[in-house]
Design a protein around this motif. Structure first.
Motif, PDB file in Angstrom:
ATOM      1  N   VAL A   1     -22.076  -9.717  36.642  1.00 37.90           N
ATOM      2  CA  VAL A   1     -21.215  -8.837  37.440  1.00 37.90           C
ATOM      3  C   VAL A   1     -20.418  -9.682  38.440  1.00 37.90           C
ATOM      4  CG1 VAL A   1     -21.250  -6.980  39.169  1.00 37.90           C
ATOM      5  CG2 VAL A   1     -22.807  -6.878  37.210  1.00 37.90           C
ATOM      6  N   ARG A   2     -19.125  -9.384  38.510  1.00 37.74           N
ATOM      7  CA  ARG A   2     -18.315 -10.020  39.552  1.00 37.74           C
ATOM      8  C   ARG A   2     -17.454  -8.941  40.210  1.00 37.74           C
ATOM      9  NH1 ARG A   2     -15.119 -13.849  37.041  1.00 37.74           N
ATOM     10  NH2 ARG A   2     -16.292 -15.741  37.474  1.00 37.74           N
ATOM     11  N   GLY A   3     -17.480  -8.927  41.535  1.00 38.19           N
ATOM     12  CA  GLY A   3     -16.687  -7.929  42.272  1.00 38.19           C
ATOM     13  C   GLY A   3     -17.030  -6.505  41.866  1.00 38.19           C
ATOM     14  N   GLY A   4     -18.283  -6.256  41.573  1.00 42.26           N
ATOM     15  CA  GLY A   4     -18.715  -4.903  41.219  1.00 42.26           C
ATOM     16  C   GLY A   4     -18.407  -4.518  39.781  1.00 42.26           C
ATOM     17  N   GLU A   5     -17.791  -5.437  39.016  1.00 40.82           N
ATOM     18  CA  GLU A   5     -17.435  -5.141  37.614  1.00 40.82           C
ATOM     19  C   GLU A   5     -18.348  -5.914  36.669  1.00 40.82           C
ATOM     20  OE1 GLU A   5     -14.437  -3.666  36.183  1.00 40.82           O
ATOM     21  OE2 GLU A   5     -14.106  -2.744  38.161  1.00 40.82           O
ATOM     22  N   VAL A   6     -18.794  -5.245  35.619  1.00 33.37           N
ATOM     23  CA  VAL A   6     -19.581  -5.945  34.602  1.00 33.37           C
ATOM     24  C   VAL A   6     -18.629  -6.809  33.764  1.00 33.37           C
ATOM     25  CG1 VAL A   6     -20.974  -5.637  32.510  1.00 33.37           C
ATOM     26  CG2 VAL A   6     -21.343  -4.147  34.481  1.00 33.37           C
ATOM     27  N   ILE A   7     -18.873  -8.121  33.733  1.00 32.50           N
ATOM     28  CA  ILE A   7     -18.002  -8.988  32.934  1.00 32.50           C
ATOM     29  C   ILE A   7     -18.688  -9.500  31.659  1.00 32.50           C
ATOM     30  CG2 ILE A   7     -16.441  -9.646  34.810  1.00 32.50           C
ATOM     31  CD1 ILE A   7     -18.034 -12.265  35.118  1.00 32.50           C
ATOM     32  N   ALA A   8     -19.999  -9.326  31.568  1.00 31.45           N
ATOM     33  CA  ALA A   8     -20.688  -9.716  30.311  1.00 31.45           C
ATOM     34  C   ALA A   8     -22.045  -9.030  30.241  1.00 31.45           C
ATOM     35  CB  ALA A   8     -20.877 -11.227  30.238  1.00 31.45           C
ATOM     36  N   GLU A   9     -22.468  -8.778  29.009  1.00 28.15           N
ATOM     37  CA  GLU A   9     -23.804  -8.222  28.745  1.00 28.15           C
ATOM     38  C   GLU A   9     -24.333  -8.890  27.487  1.00 28.15           C
ATOM     39  OE1 GLU A   9     -23.613  -3.522  29.937  1.00 28.15           O
ATOM     40  OE2 GLU A   9     -23.377  -4.081  27.858  1.00 28.15           O
ATOM     41  N   ALA A  10     -25.607  -9.147  27.454  1.00 32.65           N
ATOM     42  CA  ALA A  10     -26.188  -9.705  26.224  1.00 32.65           C
ATOM     43  C   ALA A  10     -27.688  -9.482  26.222  1.00 32.65           C
ATOM     44  CB  ALA A  10     -25.891 -11.202  26.103  1.00 32.65           C
ATOM     45  N   HIS A  11     -28.275  -9.639  25.028  1.00 29.86           N
ATOM     46  CA  HIS A  11     -29.725  -9.522  24.941  1.00 29.86           C
ATOM     47  C   HIS A  11     -30.283 -10.674  24.127  1.00 29.86           C
ATOM     48  CE1 HIS A  11     -28.316  -7.638  21.220  1.00 29.86           C
ATOM     49  NE2 HIS A  11     -29.549  -7.700  20.724  1.00 29.86           N
ATOM     50  N   HIS A  12     -31.577 -10.878  24.265  1.00 30.38           N
ATOM     51  CA  HIS A  12     -32.278 -11.850  23.415  1.00 30.38           C
ATOM     52  C   HIS A  12     -32.345 -11.176  22.045  1.00 30.38           C
ATOM     53  CE1 HIS A  12     -34.964 -14.865  22.050  1.00 30.38           C
ATOM     54  NE2 HIS A  12     -36.083 -14.200  22.197  1.00 30.38           N
ATOM     55  N   ALA A  13     -31.544 -11.693  21.114  1.00 26.91           N
ATOM     56  CA  ALA A  13     -31.320 -10.945  19.882  1.00 26.91           C
ATOM     57  C   ALA A  13     -32.241 -11.356  18.744  1.00 26.91           C
ATOM     58  CB  ALA A  13     -29.859 -11.110  19.439  1.00 26.91           C
ATOM     59  N   GLU A  14     -32.773 -12.569  18.802  1.00 26.64           N
ATOM     60  CA  GLU A  14     -33.548 -13.060  17.663  1.00 26.64           C
ATOM     61  C   GLU A  14     -34.590 -14.062  18.161  1.00 26.64           C
ATOM     62  OE1 GLU A  14     -32.641 -11.699  14.790  1.00 26.64           O
ATOM     63  OE2 GLU A  14     -34.098 -12.749  13.526  1.00 26.64           O
ATOM     64  N   TYR A  15     -35.807 -13.905  17.683  1.00 22.18           N
ATOM     65  CA  TYR A  15     -36.859 -14.867  18.021  1.00 22.18           C
ATOM     66  C   TYR A  15     -36.367 -16.274  17.701  1.00 22.18           C
ATOM     67  CZ  TYR A  15     -41.319 -17.276  17.935  1.00 22.18           C
ATOM     68  OH  TYR A  15     -42.335 -18.155  18.178  1.00 22.18           O
ATOM     69  N   GLY A  16     -36.516 -17.171  18.675  1.00 18.30           N
ATOM     70  CA  GLY A  16     -36.073 -18.556  18.454  1.00 18.30           C
ATOM     71  C   GLY A  16     -34.610 -18.770  18.772  1.00 18.30           C
ATOM     72  N   GLY A  17     -33.862 -17.676  19.014  1.00 18.38           N
ATOM     73  CA  GLY A  17     -32.432 -17.801  19.310  1.00 18.38           C
ATOM     74  C   GLY A  17     -32.174 -17.806  20.812  1.00 18.38           C
ATOM     75  N   ASP A  18     -30.891 -17.724  21.167  1.00 14.54           N
ATOM     76  CA  ASP A  18     -30.494 -17.776  22.582  1.00 14.54           C
ATOM     77  C   ASP A  18     -31.228 -16.721  23.401  1.00 14.54           C
ATOM     78  OD1 ASP A  18     -28.734 -19.812  22.256  1.00 14.54           O
ATOM     79  OD2 ASP A  18     -26.930 -18.562  22.292  1.00 14.54           O
ATOM     80  N   HIS A  19     -31.639 -17.097  24.579  1.00 17.64           N
ATOM     81  CA  HIS A  19     -32.183 -16.123  25.514  1.00 17.64           C
ATOM     82  C   HIS A  19     -31.024 -15.300  26.082  1.00 17.64           C
ATOM     83  CE1 HIS A  19     -36.270 -18.334  26.290  1.00 17.64           C
ATOM     84  NE2 HIS A  19     -36.065 -18.005  25.018  1.00 17.64           N
ATOM     85  N   ALA A  20     -31.375 -14.149  26.665  1.00 15.39           N
ATOM     86  CA  ALA A  20     -30.353 -13.189  27.096  1.00 15.39           C
ATOM     87  C   ALA A  20     -29.354 -13.811  28.072  1.00 15.39           C
ATOM     88  CB  ALA A  20     -31.037 -11.992  27.740  1.00 15.39           C
ATOM     89  N   GLU A  21     -29.864 -14.555  29.051  1.00 15.84           N
ATOM     90  CA  GLU A  21     -28.982 -15.115  30.087  1.00 15.84           C
ATOM     91  C   GLU A  21     -27.990 -16.089  29.463  1.00 15.84           C
ATOM     92  OE1 GLU A  21     -32.247 -14.999  29.874  1.00 15.84           O
ATOM     93  OE2 GLU A  21     -33.254 -15.294  31.791  1.00 15.84           O
ATOM     94  N   VAL A  22     -28.488 -16.942  28.568  1.00 19.39           N
ATOM     95  CA  VAL A  22     -27.633 -17.950  27.934  1.00 19.39           C
ATOM     96  C   VAL A  22     -26.576 -17.261  27.073  1.00 19.39           C
ATOM     97  CG1 VAL A  22     -27.664 -19.772  26.170  1.00 19.39           C
ATOM     98  CG2 VAL A  22     -29.335 -19.787  28.039  1.00 19.39           C
ATOM     99  N   ALA A  23     -26.997 -16.210  26.353  1.00 19.13           N
ATOM    100  CA  ALA A  23     -26.044 -15.483  25.505  1.00 19.13           C
ATOM    101  C   ALA A  23     -24.963 -14.823  26.355  1.00 19.13           C
ATOM    102  CB  ALA A  23     -26.787 -14.440  24.671  1.00 19.13           C
ATOM    103  N   ALA A  24     -25.347 -14.272  27.495  1.00 23.09           N
ATOM    104  CA  ALA A  24     -24.350 -13.614  28.363  1.00 23.09           C
ATOM    105  C   ALA A  24     -23.376 -14.650  28.927  1.00 23.09           C
ATOM    106  CB  ALA A  24     -25.048 -12.867  29.495  1.00 23.09           C
TER     107      ALA A  24
END
Ligand code: AOF
Ligand code: ZN
Length: 395
Positions: A48-71
Motif C-alpha cells: 500500500v502506498r498513500g492509502g492505495e493498494v499497489i500490489a497483492e500476492a500470495h504464496h502460490a506453490e510449495y517451494g515457490g516465491d513467498h507472498a511478500e517476494v511475489a508482491a
C-alpha cells in the motif's frame, strides 16, 4: 541509593482501520494457496502506498516465491510503501531467499504483519528488519485466529501433528441421516462443491469401515481446487475385509493409500492389497482401533493434517478420544424427524472434558460439555441454502 528502573518499551501502537483492513485482505488473498502450499502456511501480502493498494500476492506453490517476494516482484518501485503480510516475513534462506532481504532491498518503509513466524530457523524476521531501520508492527490479532487460519502449520510447529478436522452435514434437528440405514444428501449442490474442495488442503482423508463398505468412496479432491499432492486415503479396516479393488486405492500415482488394521490381520491384508496400499497395524481399544496410535503413525509418515470424511461412528470415536481440532459443520435447512441418526448422541463427550467430574455428568451436561470452549473463529459461509460453521478447539 535506589537505581531508576529500566523504562519498559512503549506498548506497540494498535492497528489503524487501514491496517486492519489491509491485514484482513492479506489473509483473504493468502487463501488462494489452498491445496498448493501445505505443509507451508497460506500467506498473503498487500503493498500500500498513500492509502492505495499497489500490489497483492500470495504464496502460490510449495517451494515457490513467498507472498511478500511475489508482491514486490510485481512492482517496479516499492520504495517508501507499506507491506502488509499475514505471516511475519521469514528470515531464512530455504527453498527461496529470505523475504526480509527482499523487503529491505525494495526499501519498504513499514511492514505490518498478522501472525508471528513460529519456526526457529525462519523466525525473527520482524526484529531483523527493525534493526535495519524498517518500521515493523505486529503481530496483530490473537493466536487462536492465526491457528484457525493455518491450523496444520501452527499445530505442527507446536508439536501437535497431525491436525484433525471432522466434516459433518447435519439437519436442523441435528441428524446426519434418516433412520433405517437409508442414505440421503441433506445438503445442496453448492455445499457439495465445497465438500469436494476441502480434501485438497489436507494431507490425508480418513474414513471408517462402514463408510467405505457402504459408499466405496474415491476420497479424492474434486472441483475448484486441484491439490499439488492428492490427499492420502486412510481407511480403517479392523477385520481386514478390504480388497485391492476399493475405489479409494485405485489409480493413484505417487501416493499409496494407508489401511489401518490389527496386528493379527496386518500381514494377510497386506498380501491381499499388494502394492495398492500400505497396511499399518494399530492396537485395539474398546473393540475398535486405537485412533491416537493411528495418528502417531500418520505423524511418523510426515502427515500434518487429516480430514475425517465419515461416518458417524468414526466421528464419535474421534471426539471421544479428544482428537478433533476442527469441526466443519454444514447445516442444511431440513428436518429429518423421528428415527434419524443424531450427529452427537448422548455420551459422546471427549473423555478429557469429563475427567474433572468422572461419572457425575448427566446426559444433558455432556451435551453442553462437548465443544465447550470451542470457537467459531472463521466467518460462517453460506453455500446455497446451507450454512458452513467452522468450530475450532480452544488452546
Ligand atoms: C513468508 N512468506 O509466503 C511463507 C512463509 O520451504 P520454504 O523455503 O519455502 O520456507 C517455508 C517456510 O517459510 C514455512 O515453513 C514458513 O515458516 C515460512 N513461510 N514465510 O515469509 C510466505 N509461505
Ligand atoms: Zn519468506
Amino acid at each position: 541509593m535506589e537505581r531508576a528502573a529500566a523504562k519498559p518499551p512503549p506498548p506497540p501502537a494498535p492497528p489503524s482501520d487501514l491496517d486492519r483492513h489491509c491485514l484482513a485482505r492479506a489473509v483473504e488473498v493468502g487463501r488462494r494457496g489452498w491445496g498448493r502450499v501445505q505443509p507451508n502456511p497460506m500467506v498473503g501480502a498487500v503493498v500500500v502506498r498513500g492509502g492505495e493498494v499497489i500490489a497483492e500476492a500470495h504464496h502460490a506453490e510449495y517451494g515457490g516465491d513467498h507472498a511478500e517476494v511475489a508482491a514486490l516482484a510485481s512492482l517496479d518501485d516499492a520504495r517508501g510503501a507499506t507491506l502488509y503480510t499475514s505471516l511475519e516475513p521469514c528470515s531464512h534462506a530455504g527453498k527461496t531467499p529470505p523475504c526480509t532481504e527482499a523487503i529491505r532491498a525494495a526499501e519498504i518503509a513499514r511492514v505490518v504483519f498478522w501472525a508471528p513466524e513460529p519456526g526457529s530457523k525462519q523466525g525473527g524476521g520482524g526484529q531483523w528488519l527493525r534493526s535495519r531501520g524498517v518500521r515493523v508492527d505486529g503481530p496483530f490479532g490473537t493466536r487462536g485466529d492465526w491457528v484457525a487460519e493455518n491450523p496444520a502449520f501452527f499445530l505442527a510447529a507446536a508439536g501437535r501433528a497431525p491436525y484433525v478436522a471432522l466434516k459433518l452435514a447435519v439437519s436442523l434437528d441435528g441428524m446426519i441421516a434418516p433412520g433405517g440405514g437409508k442414505r440421503a444428501w441433506l445438503t445442496g449442490r453448492e455445499s457439495r462443491e465445497e465438500v469436494h474442495r476441502l480434501p485438497a488442503g489436507v494431507d490425508g482423508v480418513l474414513v471408517g469401515t462402514r463408510t467405505w463398505k457402504a459408499d466405496d468412496p474415491m476420497l479424492t479432491a474434486r472441483g475448484a481446487a486441484v491439490p499439488r499432492l492428492p490427499p492420502v486415503p486412510v481407511l480403517l479396516d479392523r477385520r481386514g475385509d478390504l480388497s485391492a479393488g476399493a475405489r479409494a486405492l485405485q489409480g493413484r500415482s505417487g501416493t499409496r493409500g494407508i489401511v489401518a488394521t490389527t496386528a493379527a490381520q496386518a500381514a494377510r491384508l497386506q498380501r491381499r492389497l499388494g502394492r495398492s496400499a500400505d497396511v499399518v497395524a494399530v492396537p485395539e481399544v474398546d473393540g475398535g482401533l486405537d485412533l491416537a496410535a493411528l495418528m502417531a503413525e500418520l505423524r511418523g509418515r510426515g502427515m500434518t493434517s487429516v480430514l475425517s470424511e465419515g461416518g458417524g461412528i468414526l466421528a464419535m470415536s474421534l471426539l471421544r478420544d479428544d482428537l478433533v481440532d476442527r469441526l466443519y459443520l454444514f447445516a442444511a435447512p431440513v428436518v429429518v424427524g423421528k428415527g434419524g441418526v443424531p450427529a452427537f448422541p448422548a455420551g459422546a463427550a471427549p473423555t478429557s472434558a469429563c475427567a474433572a467430574d468422572p461419572g457425575a455428568a448427566a446426559e444433558s451436561d455432556e451435551a453442553v460439555r462437548l465443544f465447550k470452549g470451542w470457537k467459531s473463529r472463521l466467518d460462517p459461509v453460506r453455500f446455497g441454502s446451507d450454512t458452513l460453521i467452522v468450530l475450532d478447539r480452544g488452546d
